[in-house]
Motif scaffolding. Structure first.
Motif, PDB file in Angstrom:
ATOM      1  N   ALA A 126      17.159  56.226  25.566  1.00  0.00           N
ATOM      2  CA  ALA A 126      16.859  55.067  26.417  1.00  0.00           C
ATOM      3  C   ALA A 126      17.263  53.768  25.718  1.00  0.00           C
ATOM      4  O   ALA A 126      17.821  52.854  26.351  1.00  0.00           O
ATOM      5  CB  ALA A 126      15.378  55.050  26.767  1.00  0.00           C
ATOM      6  N   THR A 127      17.018  53.660  24.428  1.00  0.00           N
ATOM      7  CA  THR A 127      17.386  52.454  23.683  1.00  0.00           C
ATOM      8  C   THR A 127      18.901  52.271  23.636  1.00  0.00           C
ATOM      9  O   THR A 127      19.420  51.179  23.883  1.00  0.00           O
ATOM     10  CB  THR A 127      16.821  52.525  22.255  1.00  0.00           C
ATOM     11  OG1 THR A 127      15.405  52.651  22.312  1.00  0.00           O
ATOM     12  CG2 THR A 127      17.181  51.278  21.474  1.00  0.00           C
ATOM     13  N   LEU A 128      19.619  53.340  23.327  1.00  0.00           N
ATOM     14  CA  LEU A 128      21.078  53.231  23.181  1.00  0.00           C
ATOM     15  C   LEU A 128      21.784  53.074  24.514  1.00  0.00           C
ATOM     16  O   LEU A 128      22.894  52.515  24.568  1.00  0.00           O
ATOM     17  CB  LEU A 128      21.605  54.476  22.461  1.00  0.00           C
ATOM     18  CG  LEU A 128      21.114  54.659  21.015  1.00  0.00           C
ATOM     19  CD1 LEU A 128      21.669  55.953  20.420  1.00  0.00           C
ATOM     20  CD2 LEU A 128      21.510  53.465  20.148  1.00  0.00           C
ATOM     21  N   GLY A 131      18.202  51.481  28.453  1.00  0.00           N
ATOM     22  CA  GLY A 131      17.052  51.766  29.303  1.00  0.00           C
ATOM     23  C   GLY A 131      15.778  51.192  28.723  1.00  0.00           C
ATOM     24  O   GLY A 131      15.786  50.236  27.944  1.00  0.00           O
ATOM     25  N   ARG A 132      14.636  51.798  29.087  1.00  0.00           N
ATOM     26  CA  ARG A 132      13.333  51.322  28.630  1.00  0.00           C
ATOM     27  C   ARG A 132      12.766  52.320  27.621  1.00  0.00           C
ATOM     28  O   ARG A 132      12.250  53.377  28.016  1.00  0.00           O
ATOM     29  CB  ARG A 132      12.379  51.158  29.813  1.00  0.00           C
ATOM     30  CG  ARG A 132      12.836  50.112  30.821  1.00  0.00           C
ATOM     31  CD  ARG A 132      11.840  50.000  31.962  1.00  0.00           C
ATOM     32  NE  ARG A 132      11.756  51.235  32.731  1.00  0.00           N
ATOM     33  CZ  ARG A 132      10.896  51.433  33.733  1.00  0.00           C
ATOM     34  NH1 ARG A 132      10.050  50.466  34.075  1.00  0.00           N
ATOM     35  NH2 ARG A 132      10.880  52.578  34.383  1.00  0.00           N
ATOM     36  N   PRO A 133      12.854  52.030  26.316  1.00  0.00           N
ATOM     37  CA  PRO A 133      12.394  52.988  25.304  1.00  0.00           C
ATOM     38  C   PRO A 133      10.883  53.237  25.345  1.00  0.00           C
ATOM     39  O   PRO A 133      10.421  54.233  24.804  1.00  0.00           O
ATOM     40  CB  PRO A 133      12.811  52.318  23.975  1.00  0.00           C
ATOM     41  CG  PRO A 133      12.926  50.874  24.290  1.00  0.00           C
ATOM     42  CD  PRO A 133      13.401  50.801  25.706  1.00  0.00           C
ATOM     43  N   ARG A 134      10.131  52.342  25.983  1.00  0.00           N
ATOM     44  CA  ARG A 134       8.686  52.556  26.053  1.00  0.00           C
ATOM     45  C   ARG A 134       8.312  53.555  27.141  1.00  0.00           C
ATOM     46  O   ARG A 134       7.130  53.872  27.321  1.00  0.00           O
ATOM     47  CB  ARG A 134       7.964  51.225  26.273  1.00  0.00           C
ATOM     48  CG  ARG A 134       8.086  50.294  25.072  1.00  0.00           C
ATOM     49  CD  ARG A 134       7.190  49.079  25.173  1.00  0.00           C
ATOM     50  NE  ARG A 134       7.278  48.279  23.952  1.00  0.00           N
ATOM     51  CZ  ARG A 134       6.514  48.460  22.878  1.00  0.00           C
ATOM     52  NH1 ARG A 134       5.620  49.435  22.881  1.00  0.00           N
ATOM     53  NH2 ARG A 134       6.659  47.700  21.817  1.00  0.00           N
ATOM     54  N   PHE A 135       9.300  54.042  27.870  1.00  0.00           N
ATOM     55  CA  PHE A 135       9.071  55.072  28.875  1.00  0.00           C
ATOM     56  C   PHE A 135      10.074  56.203  28.661  1.00  0.00           C
ATOM     57  O   PHE A 135      10.946  56.461  29.506  1.00  0.00           O
ATOM     58  CB  PHE A 135       9.200  54.498  30.290  1.00  0.00           C
ATOM     59  CG  PHE A 135       8.218  53.392  30.579  1.00  0.00           C
ATOM     60  CD1 PHE A 135       6.935  53.685  31.002  1.00  0.00           C
ATOM     61  CD2 PHE A 135       8.579  52.062  30.397  1.00  0.00           C
ATOM     62  CE1 PHE A 135       6.022  52.668  31.262  1.00  0.00           C
ATOM     63  CE2 PHE A 135       7.688  51.044  30.648  1.00  0.00           C
ATOM     64  CZ  PHE A 135       6.392  51.342  31.080  1.00  0.00           C
ATOM     65  N   ASP A 141      13.733  62.570  32.225  1.00  0.00           N
ATOM     66  CA  ASP A 141      13.769  63.151  33.574  1.00  0.00           C
ATOM     67  C   ASP A 141      15.023  62.724  34.319  1.00  0.00           C
ATOM     68  O   ASP A 141      15.665  63.531  35.010  1.00  0.00           O
ATOM     69  CB  ASP A 141      12.521  62.734  34.351  1.00  0.00           C
ATOM     70  CG  ASP A 141      11.258  63.410  33.837  1.00  0.00           C
ATOM     71  OD1 ASP A 141      11.373  64.470  33.188  1.00  0.00           O
ATOM     72  OD2 ASP A 141      10.152  62.881  34.087  1.00  0.00           O
ATOM     73  N   ASP A 142      15.396  61.445  34.177  1.00  0.00           N
ATOM     74  CA  ASP A 142      16.618  60.960  34.849  1.00  0.00           C
ATOM     75  C   ASP A 142      17.857  61.653  34.285  1.00  0.00           C
ATOM     76  O   ASP A 142      18.766  62.042  35.043  1.00  0.00           O
ATOM     77  CB  ASP A 142      16.739  59.446  34.672  1.00  0.00           C
ATOM     78  CG  ASP A 142      15.646  58.681  35.410  1.00  0.00           C
ATOM     79  OD1 ASP A 142      15.036  59.266  36.334  1.00  0.00           O
ATOM     80  OD2 ASP A 142      15.393  57.514  35.048  1.00  0.00           O
ATOM     81  N   CYS A 143      17.919  61.817  32.955  1.00  0.00           N
ATOM     82  CA  CYS A 143      19.082  62.468  32.344  1.00  0.00           C
ATOM     83  C   CYS A 143      19.184  63.934  32.741  1.00  0.00           C
ATOM     84  O   CYS A 143      20.301  64.456  32.943  1.00  0.00           O
ATOM     85  CB  CYS A 143      19.010  62.351  30.821  1.00  0.00           C
ATOM     86  SG  CYS A 143      19.335  60.694  30.180  1.00  0.00           S
ATOM     87  N   PHE A 232      13.833  54.562  16.909  1.00  0.00           N
ATOM     88  CA  PHE A 232      14.231  53.966  18.187  1.00  0.00           C
ATOM     89  C   PHE A 232      13.082  53.865  19.185  1.00  0.00           C
ATOM     90  O   PHE A 232      13.323  53.642  20.370  1.00  0.00           O
ATOM     91  CB  PHE A 232      15.379  54.764  18.803  1.00  0.00           C
ATOM     92  CG  PHE A 232      16.691  54.543  18.115  1.00  0.00           C
ATOM     93  CD1 PHE A 232      17.536  53.506  18.488  1.00  0.00           C
ATOM     94  CD2 PHE A 232      17.086  55.368  17.067  1.00  0.00           C
ATOM     95  CE1 PHE A 232      18.740  53.310  17.840  1.00  0.00           C
ATOM     96  CE2 PHE A 232      18.291  55.171  16.424  1.00  0.00           C
ATOM     97  CZ  PHE A 232      19.127  54.141  16.805  1.00  0.00           C
ATOM     98  N   GLY A 233      11.854  54.037  18.731  1.00  0.00           N
ATOM     99  CA  GLY A 233      10.743  53.821  19.657  1.00  0.00           C
ATOM    100  C   GLY A 233       9.668  54.880  19.642  1.00  0.00           C
ATOM    101  O   GLY A 233       8.644  54.723  20.299  1.00  0.00           O
TER     102      GLY A 233
END
Length: 518
Positions: A126-128, A131-135, A141-143, A232-233
């Motif tokens: 999500a970070t790279l 996206g939103r790394p806190r979720f 799920d999206d990937c 990364f989170g």
């Protein structure tokens, strides 16, 4: 009848732990603060997310392992948690830590359907990908709904970015790690075996395109790669529990030194870790701390938190929450059922009561309430010998239970933990007085025995120390040629031939005073 008060040892991966958050809330807050610091630092620059070490000390039964389950519940998918402890016959090593980490990544996120591997991979992707790394779980799920070609492109871009930013990582290890959430069950099994440093079968190696298992030289590099992913989170909370088991008999210190070197290297060279060490306070201060060099102490004892006993109000709240496990017809009755007011008041006021001791007292009282007639007709001993015999019978039951639990886990029971009053066998507070006088443990020559040991492999043979002049004894099983349970003492002082020739067994119940019968 099932006893809902019998879970005296916490399960680190309990999906629904019963908790009173106010108990040792300070220690929980310290760990949570370090997690948030790493999460914030990881998004700023590569050198900021440095690992930290926290040392939690307290007596047995204070709730150290339970603290692990509480943090899992409080933090949720904002971090991944790894739980490990010293194993019999296994020296602390990078391979041991790597294996424990991958086993823990297979554990589910508490109150979630995802596993921890989804958290650590999802936060990084999500970070790279902006996206939103806190979720992280939403991103995973999206990937997973994307076509396989799109998934491979996302993973390839992530590996390339990490390789450019962190040259001290293994691209090959990272590729296999990021592929885990998207692989089928058979391929996941092969990937986990290889990533954890185990010896995969040839079929598993062929499935993932590898020639051999990880070498010893690859293990630290693998841990560094895991740490980079964690920056990364989703920091890795690496918990070393029950470190008192590092203390060996006869003053050996090799396992302590190996652990200290391992933790020092992890703290200095691996990013993204919150290293939490848990140990009995008495054993750490008497056996582990003196062995550590100054540089090791600076790292292992970077932050020390002492766990406190629950207050009377917290004990009461614990009892109330434990009652939720009662059958519905019993749970509906008013507090303090199934206990009496007198019992609860005694538990709330007795000094030195740990949560484990409180649950043991509740369990024993719950079982006794089912036999009211036997309790009423049981004769009450009046003579000192009879009272001593009853006290020591209770001592034997608790000691055997503790020994059996340790043996079932292939662990020993350190003499220091017993001497410090941290086993269930010494639940009566002595206040610094001779413990024999209140019936909680034997006394030799009018003083508390300076050294005690439990023998988990045999309960019928005494042990003695030939190099240290001290008293030792063992709680044994039933004495031969006798139907009654006895506690047999053995004099091993090595103070002259006349003393050695007088060694003999004596039934403890026949002692009428605190002086040594030898």
């Amino acid at each position: 009848m099932d006893n809902p008060f019998q879970a005296i040892h916490a399960d680190a991966w309990d999906p629904s732990p019963i908790d009173v958050p106010s108990i040792n809330e300070r220690a929980s807050a310290v760990v949570r603060a370090h997690i948030e610091q790493l999460r914030d630092a990881g998004t700023r620059e590569e050198t900021a997310a440095r690992s930290t070490a926290i040392l939690l000390l307290g007596p047995a039964g204070i709730g150290k392992t339970h603290l692990f389950t509480r943090l899992r519940k409080q933090v949720g998918p904002r971090a991944v948690f790894v739980h490990t402890r010293p194993e019999v016959g296994v020296d602390p090593s990078p391979r041991h830590v790597l294996s424990a980490t991958l086993r823990s990544l297979r554990q589910p996120v508490i109150q979630q359907q995802h596993r921890q591997i989804d958290v650590i991979v999802g936060a990084m992707l999500a970070t790279l990908e902006g996206g939103r790394p806190r979720f992280p779980l939403s991103f995973i799920d999206d990937c997973q709904r994307q076509p396989p070609d799109t998934q491979r492109e996302i993973l390839s871009r992530a590996v390339a970015q990490v390789e450019d930013r962190f040259p001290d990582t293994s691209a090959r290890y990272l590729e296999h790690l990021l592929a885990l959430p998207f692989a089928d069950r058979m391929r996941q099994r092969a990937l986990f075996a290889w990533l954890s440093g185990e010896e995969p079968s040839q079929a598993q190696l062929d499935m993932i395109g590898e020639r051999a298992a990880l070498r010893e030289d690859d293990l630290i590099l693998a841990l560094r790669t895991l740490g980079v992913v964690a920056t990364f989170g989703a920091p890795i909370v690496l918990v070393f529990d029950q470190l008192e088991n590092l203390a060996e008999e006869e003053g050996k210190t090799s396992r302590i030194i190996r652990h200290a070197r391992l933790v020092s290297e992890l703290r200095d060279t691996v990013r993204g870790l919150v290293i939490v060490q848990m140990a009995l306070d008495a054993v750490w201060m008497q056996r582990i701390h003196p062995v550590l060099h100054a540089s090791m102490r600076d790292r292992l004892e970077e932050k020390i938190e002492h766990l406190a006993l629950p207050t009377p109000e917290q004990r009461r709240e614990l009892i109330e929450r434990w009652r939720s496990a009662l059958p519905e017809e019993e749970k509906s009755k008013p507090f303090p059922y199934p206990f009496s007011t007198r019992q609860v008041d005694a538990w709330l006021t007795v000094p030195g009561m740990t949560p484990r001791m409180l649950m043991q007292s509740c369990g024993e009282a719950y079982l006794r309430r089912a036999l009211p007639e036997a309790e009423e007709t049981e004769p009450v001993p009046t003579s000192p010998d009879e009272r001593l015999a009853v006290a020591w019978q209770e001592f034997i039951v608790r000691a055997r239970r503790h020994i059996d639990e340790a043996a079932a886990q292939a662990q020993g029971v350190a003499a220091e933990s017993i001497r410090a009053g941290s086993t269930p066998c010494s639940t009566r507070p002595t206040g610094g007085r001779c413990a024999f006088r209140d019936g909680s443990m034997p006394c030799i020559a009018g003083r508390e025995a300076p050294s005690m040991s439990w023998n988990t492999s045999s309960r019928t043979r005494p042990t003695k120390s030939s190099t240290r002049r001290k008293w030792r004894f063992i709680v044994t099983s039933c004495a031969p040629r006798s139907s009654s349970t006895r506690i047999r003492s053995f004099c091993a002082s090595n103070q002259g031939s006349s003393r050695r020739s007088s060694r003999r067994w004596r039934p403890m119940a026949s002692w009428s005073g605190p002086s040594c019968p030898c």
